[in-house]
Design a protein around this motif. Sequence first.
Motif, PDB file in Angstrom:
ATOM      1  N   ILE A 264      -7.763  -3.242   7.959  1.00  0.00           N
ATOM      2  CA  ILE A 264      -7.131  -2.024   7.440  1.00  0.00           C
ATOM      3  C   ILE A 264      -5.915  -1.664   8.298  1.00  0.00           C
ATOM      4  CG2 ILE A 264      -7.473   0.475   7.186  1.00  0.00           C
ATOM      5  CD1 ILE A 264     -10.247  -0.123   6.083  1.00  0.00           C
ATOM      6  N   THR A 265      -6.048  -1.818   9.629  1.00  0.00           N
ATOM      7  CA  THR A 265      -4.901  -1.562  10.512  1.00  0.00           C
ATOM      8  C   THR A 265      -3.738  -2.474  10.149  1.00  0.00           C
ATOM      9  OG1 THR A 265      -6.567  -1.168  12.190  1.00  0.00           O
ATOM     10  CG2 THR A 265      -4.285  -1.264  12.944  1.00  0.00           C
ATOM     11  N   GLU A 266      -4.046  -3.749   9.887  1.00  0.00           N
ATOM     12  CA  GLU A 266      -2.992  -4.704   9.520  1.00  0.00           C
ATOM     13  C   GLU A 266      -2.353  -4.320   8.185  1.00  0.00           C
ATOM     14  OE1 GLU A 266      -3.470  -9.056   9.599  1.00  0.00           O
ATOM     15  OE2 GLU A 266      -5.148  -8.694  10.945  1.00  0.00           O
ATOM     16  N   LEU A 267      -3.234  -3.881   7.268  1.00  0.00           N
ATOM     17  CA  LEU A 267      -2.785  -3.529   5.926  1.00  0.00           C
ATOM     18  C   LEU A 267      -1.757  -2.408   5.972  1.00  0.00           C
ATOM     19  CD1 LEU A 267      -3.857  -4.542   3.176  1.00  0.00           C
ATOM     20  CD2 LEU A 267      -5.330  -2.557   3.110  1.00  0.00           C
ATOM     21  N   GLN A 268      -2.011  -1.430   6.862  1.00  0.00           N
ATOM     22  CA  GLN A 268      -1.151  -0.249   6.914  1.00  0.00           C
ATOM     23  C   GLN A 268       0.241  -0.567   7.449  1.00  0.00           C
ATOM     24  OE1 GLN A 268      -3.634   2.492   9.034  1.00  0.00           O
ATOM     25  NE2 GLN A 268      -4.981   2.815   7.272  1.00  0.00           N
ATOM     26  N   GLN A 269       0.371  -1.774   8.046  1.00  0.00           N
ATOM     27  CA  GLN A 269       1.701  -2.153   8.540  1.00  0.00           C
ATOM     28  C   GLN A 269       2.423  -3.082   7.559  1.00  0.00           C
ATOM     29  OE1 GLN A 269       0.241  -3.739  12.132  1.00  0.00           O
ATOM     30  NE2 GLN A 269      -0.171  -1.730  12.989  1.00  0.00           N
ATOM     31  N   ALA A 270       1.786  -3.358   6.424  1.00  0.00           N
ATOM     32  CA  ALA A 270       2.375  -4.310   5.477  1.00  0.00           C
ATOM     33  C   ALA A 270       3.637  -3.730   4.845  1.00  0.00           C
ATOM     34  CB  ALA A 270       1.368  -4.659   4.400  1.00  0.00           C
ATOM     35  N   GLU A 271       4.516  -4.631   4.411  1.00  0.00           N
ATOM     36  CA  GLU A 271       5.758  -4.185   3.782  1.00  0.00           C
ATOM     37  C   GLU A 271       5.504  -3.853   2.303  1.00  0.00           C
ATOM     38  OE1 GLU A 271      10.047  -6.168   3.210  1.00  0.00           O
ATOM     39  OE2 GLU A 271       8.896  -6.833   4.957  1.00  0.00           O
ATOM     40  N   VAL A 272       4.689  -4.713   1.655  1.00  0.00           N
ATOM     41  CA  VAL A 272       4.375  -4.508   0.230  1.00  0.00           C
ATOM     42  C   VAL A 272       2.858  -4.555   0.068  1.00  0.00           C
ATOM     43  CG1 VAL A 272       4.645  -5.389  -2.113  1.00  0.00           C
ATOM     44  CG2 VAL A 272       6.509  -5.647  -0.474  1.00  0.00           C
ATOM     45  N   LEU A 273       2.304  -3.531  -0.584  1.00  0.00           N
ATOM     46  CA  LEU A 273       0.857  -3.466  -0.832  1.00  0.00           C
ATOM     47  C   LEU A 273       0.579  -3.403  -2.321  1.00  0.00           C
ATOM     48  CD1 LEU A 273      -1.016  -0.881   1.376  1.00  0.00           C
ATOM     49  CD2 LEU A 273      -1.244  -3.342   1.287  1.00  0.00           C
ATOM     50  N   HIS A 274      -0.389  -4.199  -2.764  1.00  0.00           N
ATOM     51  CA  HIS A 274      -0.845  -4.091  -4.149  1.00  0.00           C
ATOM     52  C   HIS A 274      -2.144  -3.306  -4.156  1.00  0.00           C
ATOM     53  CE1 HIS A 274       1.746  -7.229  -6.022  1.00  0.00           C
ATOM     54  NE2 HIS A 274       1.888  -7.550  -4.753  1.00  0.00           N
ATOM     55  N   LEU A 275      -2.274  -2.379  -5.109  1.00  0.00           N
ATOM     56  CA  LEU A 275      -3.503  -1.576  -5.190  1.00  0.00           C
ATOM     57  C   LEU A 275      -4.019  -1.563  -6.617  1.00  0.00           C
ATOM     58  CD1 LEU A 275      -2.604   1.542  -3.100  1.00  0.00           C
ATOM     59  CD2 LEU A 275      -4.652   0.200  -2.810  1.00  0.00           C
ATOM     60  N   ASP A 276      -5.333  -1.630  -6.730  1.00  0.00           N
ATOM     61  CA  ASP A 276      -5.931  -1.509  -8.061  1.00  0.00           C
ATOM     62  C   ASP A 276      -7.362  -1.022  -7.893  1.00  0.00           C
ATOM     63  OD1 ASP A 276      -5.960  -1.552 -10.776  1.00  0.00           O
ATOM     64  OD2 ASP A 276      -5.934  -3.719 -11.001  1.00  0.00           O
ATOM     65  N   GLU A 277      -7.973  -0.568  -8.993  1.00  0.00           N
ATOM     66  CA  GLU A 277      -9.367  -0.127  -8.897  1.00  0.00           C
ATOM     67  C   GLU A 277     -10.067  -0.430 -10.210  1.00  0.00           C
ATOM     68  OE1 GLU A 277      -6.848   2.258  -9.196  1.00  0.00           O
ATOM     69  OE2 GLU A 277      -7.471   2.809 -11.204  1.00  0.00           O
ATOM     70  N   THR A 278     -11.387  -0.585 -10.128  1.00  0.00           N
ATOM     71  CA  THR A 278     -12.185  -0.903 -11.315  1.00  0.00           C
ATOM     72  C   THR A 278     -13.511  -0.161 -11.195  1.00  0.00           C
ATOM     73  OG1 THR A 278     -13.006  -2.742 -12.659  1.00  0.00           O
ATOM     74  CG2 THR A 278     -13.273  -2.971 -10.310  1.00  0.00           C
ATOM     75  N   PRO A 279     -14.163   0.168 -12.319  1.00  0.00           N
ATOM     76  CA  PRO A 279     -15.446   0.874 -12.211  1.00  0.00           C
ATOM     77  C   PRO A 279     -16.489   0.034 -11.469  1.00  0.00           C
ATOM     78  CG  PRO A 279     -14.642   0.936 -14.458  1.00  0.00           C
ATOM     79  CD  PRO A 279     -13.754  -0.012 -13.722  1.00  0.00           C
ATOM     80  N   TRP A 280     -17.367   0.722 -10.762  1.00  0.00           N
ATOM     81  CA  TRP A 280     -18.446   0.068 -10.043  1.00  0.00           C
ATOM     82  C   TRP A 280     -19.681   0.943 -10.169  1.00  0.00           C
ATOM     83  CZ3 TRP A 280     -18.857  -4.675  -8.228  1.00  0.00           C
ATOM     84  CH2 TRP A 280     -19.947  -4.979  -7.409  1.00  0.00           C
ATOM     85  N   TYR A 281     -20.838   0.370 -10.213  1.00  0.00           N
ATOM     86  CA  TYR A 281     -22.051   1.180 -10.343  1.00  0.00           C
ATOM     87  C   TYR A 281     -22.947   1.031  -9.126  1.00  0.00           C
ATOM     88  CZ  TYR A 281     -20.446   1.768 -15.019  1.00  0.00           C
ATOM     89  OH  TYR A 281     -19.664   2.094 -16.081  1.00  0.00           O
ATOM     90  N   GLN A 282     -23.430   2.183  -8.627  1.00  0.00           N
ATOM     91  CA  GLN A 282     -24.406   2.173  -7.540  1.00  0.00           C
ATOM     92  C   GLN A 282     -25.638   2.883  -8.069  1.00  0.00           C
ATOM     93  OE1 GLN A 282     -23.004   3.181  -3.504  1.00  0.00           O
ATOM     94  NE2 GLN A 282     -24.845   4.426  -3.324  1.00  0.00           N
ATOM     95  N   THR A 283     -26.696   2.126  -8.279  1.00  0.00           N
ATOM     96  CA  THR A 283     -27.904   2.619  -8.959  1.00  0.00           C
ATOM     97  C   THR A 283     -27.531   3.381 -10.236  1.00  0.00           C
ATOM     98  OG1 THR A 283     -28.450   3.242  -6.708  1.00  0.00           O
ATOM     99  CG2 THR A 283     -30.230   3.335  -8.276  1.00  0.00           C
ATOM    100  N   GLY A 284     -26.615   2.820 -11.000  1.00  0.00           N
ATOM    101  CA  GLY A 284     -26.249   3.423 -12.275  1.00  0.00           C
ATOM    102  C   GLY A 284     -25.220   4.537 -12.195  1.00  0.00           C
ATOM    103  N   VAL A 285     -24.876   4.987 -10.976  1.00  0.00           N
ATOM    104  CA  VAL A 285     -23.887   6.065 -10.826  1.00  0.00           C
ATOM    105  C   VAL A 285     -22.494   5.439 -10.797  1.00  0.00           C
ATOM    106  CG1 VAL A 285     -23.074   7.900  -9.299  1.00  0.00           C
ATOM    107  CG2 VAL A 285     -25.524   7.464  -9.550  1.00  0.00           C
ATOM    108  N   LEU A 286     -21.587   6.021 -11.565  1.00  0.00           N
ATOM    109  CA  LEU A 286     -20.237   5.452 -11.641  1.00  0.00           C
ATOM    110  C   LEU A 286     -19.449   5.716 -10.362  1.00  0.00           C
ATOM    111  CD1 LEU A 286     -17.949   4.090 -13.236  1.00  0.00           C
ATOM    112  CD2 LEU A 286     -17.330   6.340 -14.090  1.00  0.00           C
TER     113      LEU A 286
END
Length: 509
Positions: free
Chosen positions: A266-288
């Motif tokens: 994460i420390t390395e990531l925060q120094q990156a010049e270009v970051l790609h971000l995305d998110e997708t649904p995930w379930y934990q014991t059925g909770v979104l």
Amino acid sequence: MPMLKPDDLTEITPDLVRDLNRETLERLALQVVDLALHLANRLNLNSSTSSCPASSDDPYRRQAARAKAKTDKERDRGDGGDEGPSGAATVVPLEKPPAKPPGKRPGMAGHWRSQPIVATGEVDHAPVHCALCGQALEMVDRHHVDSAHHVYDLERGDMALSVVCRKHRYFAARCACGHETVARPAEGKGSTSEGRKRDLVLTERSLVGPMLATFIAALAKRFRHSRAKVQEFLRDWRGLELSVATINRCVHEFGLASEPVVEDLITELQQAEVLHLDETPWYQTGVLLWLWVATSRTVVVFRIGSRSKGDLVAMIGEGFLGWLVSDGYRAYRDHPRRQRCLAHLIRKAVALATGFYRNGSQFGGEVARDLRALIKAVADGADGERVKRLISRLKWGCQCHQYETEEKVRALAREILNDWDAVIAFVNNPNLPPTNNDAERALRHAVIARRLSFGTRTDEGSRFYAAGLSVIETCRKRGVDVWNYVRDLITAARAGLPHPPIPTAVPVS
Ligand SMILES: [Zn+2]
């Protein structure tokens, strides 16, 4: 004019239509046309025209048939609910956690190991220095074995995999000063989880050696096998009997050992010049929940959490100064240096072009054509005049359609105009990719895993899953041998030593 609902149609009978006056009849006819167009457009959505994953497409259009069957079923049940055609709705969360906790019922007979352990060799551990006076201890000082345990491990040759079993003996030794020092298996950090009877502690006193534990983690996390399937595989192909609990422990050990590595990433990531971000649904014991991914040229980090800004900040930090490449989700919107994923916009435009819209179809076709031409022109290094012409044509088209009566058409035009700087940021920044494919590719593996396993069950499990995946994907991105690294990581974690950093080889892509 309010839009008719499919349920309303069932109330329109021949008698009702006969009794209507001309004006009402005309209004009704127009309402029906609107509804028909709306539904026709919904039917037209698939992975090339919306954010649905490609895995949800069916070559024989069975998807449409299934969606219809689902709607019919819901109507029969009387709730008529439909979550819409997005990718999120295709995953049905677990309805209820099982009433009984997993595992043996109280009072039932247990299972024990039936396979005898045959050791093929011995590994001796003797104290090197006296614990009291610090003097070096010699072989002759050893006088008895204090403890011993068996360890199965995997030997990984060039073309071979073999399971070996060694007996690890821990000696006690007496110093000249009279003090007896005892060698003991080392211990690393532990993890607690609510409701679990025994805490997870990383320790060298384990039936499964680091390479075999790595192999088990690989089968579970990278090859997406359930614990039961891993057990079956080891029994059928290696003649090795391990309990599901032992296998689960190995997978969790990998996750726990990976957590400090992810902090570095994460420390390395925060120094990156270009970051790609995305998110997708995930379930934990059925909770979104949401599975986030952030990728740079040499780092991939996953995180399971809410979809709030806080979870985003936990990954990229408050003061991230680089460029973000993302879709249009609002949590990303405040960041000043941003590139919108044009593939998302092209998909929406194609949906308009191939959809049943009055004025929108032509507009959709033009937007898709212009965005594609712009990507190509910038990639080919076309002259500034041509790029400028494409940009003005795109902007002009959107300005002409921002007050369109059809909602989807208006929405796309406004979306592009409202986020204009982020749409064309890549034109003046040669390092900026015009699409978010990097992050979407990184999520694919986890999306398939979610479909197979319905997600995770505990906070700890979610943390470990994300941490393990971050380590695997970062190694793969750097062209580093994942599994030799994970073996070294587990070995160090069990010994309570600091984790080895992931080597920075030349990135593969
Ligand atoms: Zn001594």
